[in-house]
Design an enzyme around this catalytic site. Structure first.
Site, PDB file in Angstrom:
ATOM      1  N   SER A 148     -23.355  52.516   7.579  1.00 43.83           N
ATOM      2  CA  SER A 148     -22.452  52.245   6.464  1.00 43.83           C
ATOM      3  C   SER A 148     -21.293  53.227   6.363  1.00 43.83           C
ATOM      4  O   SER A 148     -20.372  53.010   5.588  1.00 43.83           O
ATOM      5  CB  SER A 148     -23.219  52.242   5.136  1.00 43.83           C
ATOM      6  N   LYS A 186     -22.941  58.936   1.037  1.00 45.70           N
ATOM      7  CA  LYS A 186     -21.885  58.027   0.605  1.00 45.70           C
ATOM      8  C   LYS A 186     -20.691  58.820   0.068  1.00 45.70           C
ATOM      9  O   LYS A 186     -20.798  59.999  -0.263  1.00 45.70           O
ATOM     10  CB  LYS A 186     -22.394  57.105  -0.514  1.00 45.70           C
TER      11      LYS A 186
END
Length: 228
Positions: A148, A186
């Site tokens: 991701s 993230k």
């Protein structure tokens, strides 16, 4: 040149459209800027329109379009984080960094760059990291699992060097502990009383949490890639 409130509103609208595809409501904008009434938002939007930063789209509810961003914000967006990759295999020529200029850091397990998996584990090994990647403070290493963050240059199987800490600025890549049990890597965004964890891969959605649901464990300062 924009005033502070004009800049805050423009960036709030830009980030909300980027996250949801829809511009925020006047109530949301009023709350985000901590204004007493919506009339102040109307004045700010009119000023941004006059300066060419915003455009109202006719015949559509909540229809605002960001035409351009201030130069400082646009420059930051054009230069996303590019981690310094340190080759982990033994090079064919002597390394530039001497052995005594490296530091053995603990590898604390795997971190998900994708759907959050498991919390940080106890130390499983140590890995030498060039001192040039490290500043002051306490550091540790995690192995990345998932894809991701590939558009930030972070690949499955990479090792990320993390500076331990419980605070981070909006836009920094962090290790975040979600709900006290799941760790993920993230980009952190602070949004009007909430925390957004943003992937760097369009197939993953941004996840939004309350401020008490996310704990910052540290922020990214370097990356090591091993070649086999």
């Amino acid at each position: 040149m924009l005033t502070r409130k004009q800049h805050e509103l423009l960036m709030f609208i830009h980030e909300r459209i980027k996250e949801t595809g829809v511009s925020p409501s006047f109530d949301e904008m009023k709350d985000a800027l901590d204004l007493a009434s919506k009339s102040g938002i109307h004045r700010l939007i009119t000023a941004l329109e006059e300066r060419g930063f915003l455009r109202r789209l006719a015949h559509r509810a909540r229809a605002l379009e960001v035409v351009k961003l201030p130069e400082t914000a646009a420059a930051r967006m054009r230069t996303p984080f590019k981690p310094q990759v340190v080759q982990g295999s033994k090079p064919s020529t002597p390394p530039v960094t001497a052995a005594n200029d490296s530091q053995a850091l603990p590898v604390l397990g795997r971190i998900a760059a994708g759907t959050p998996i498991e919390a940080i584990q106890h130390e499983r090994e140590r890995i030498s990291v060039p001192a040039e990647l490290l500043g002051s403070g306490d550091h540790f290493v995690l192995e990345v699992q998932g894809d991701s963050m590939i558009e930030a240059g972070i690949l499955d199987g990479d090792y990320v060097v993390i500076k331990r800490g419980d605070t981070a600025n909006s836009g920094e890549i962090v290790v975040a502990l979600v709900m006290g049990e799941e760790a993920t890597l993230k980009r952190l965004r602070k949004k009007a009383g909430s925390i957004a964890l943003e992937a760097a891969n369009p197939k993953y959605q941004t996840r939004v949490f309350g401020p008490d649901q996310v704990e910052v464990q540290g922020k990214l300062v370097g990356l090591i890639r091993r070649y086999h």
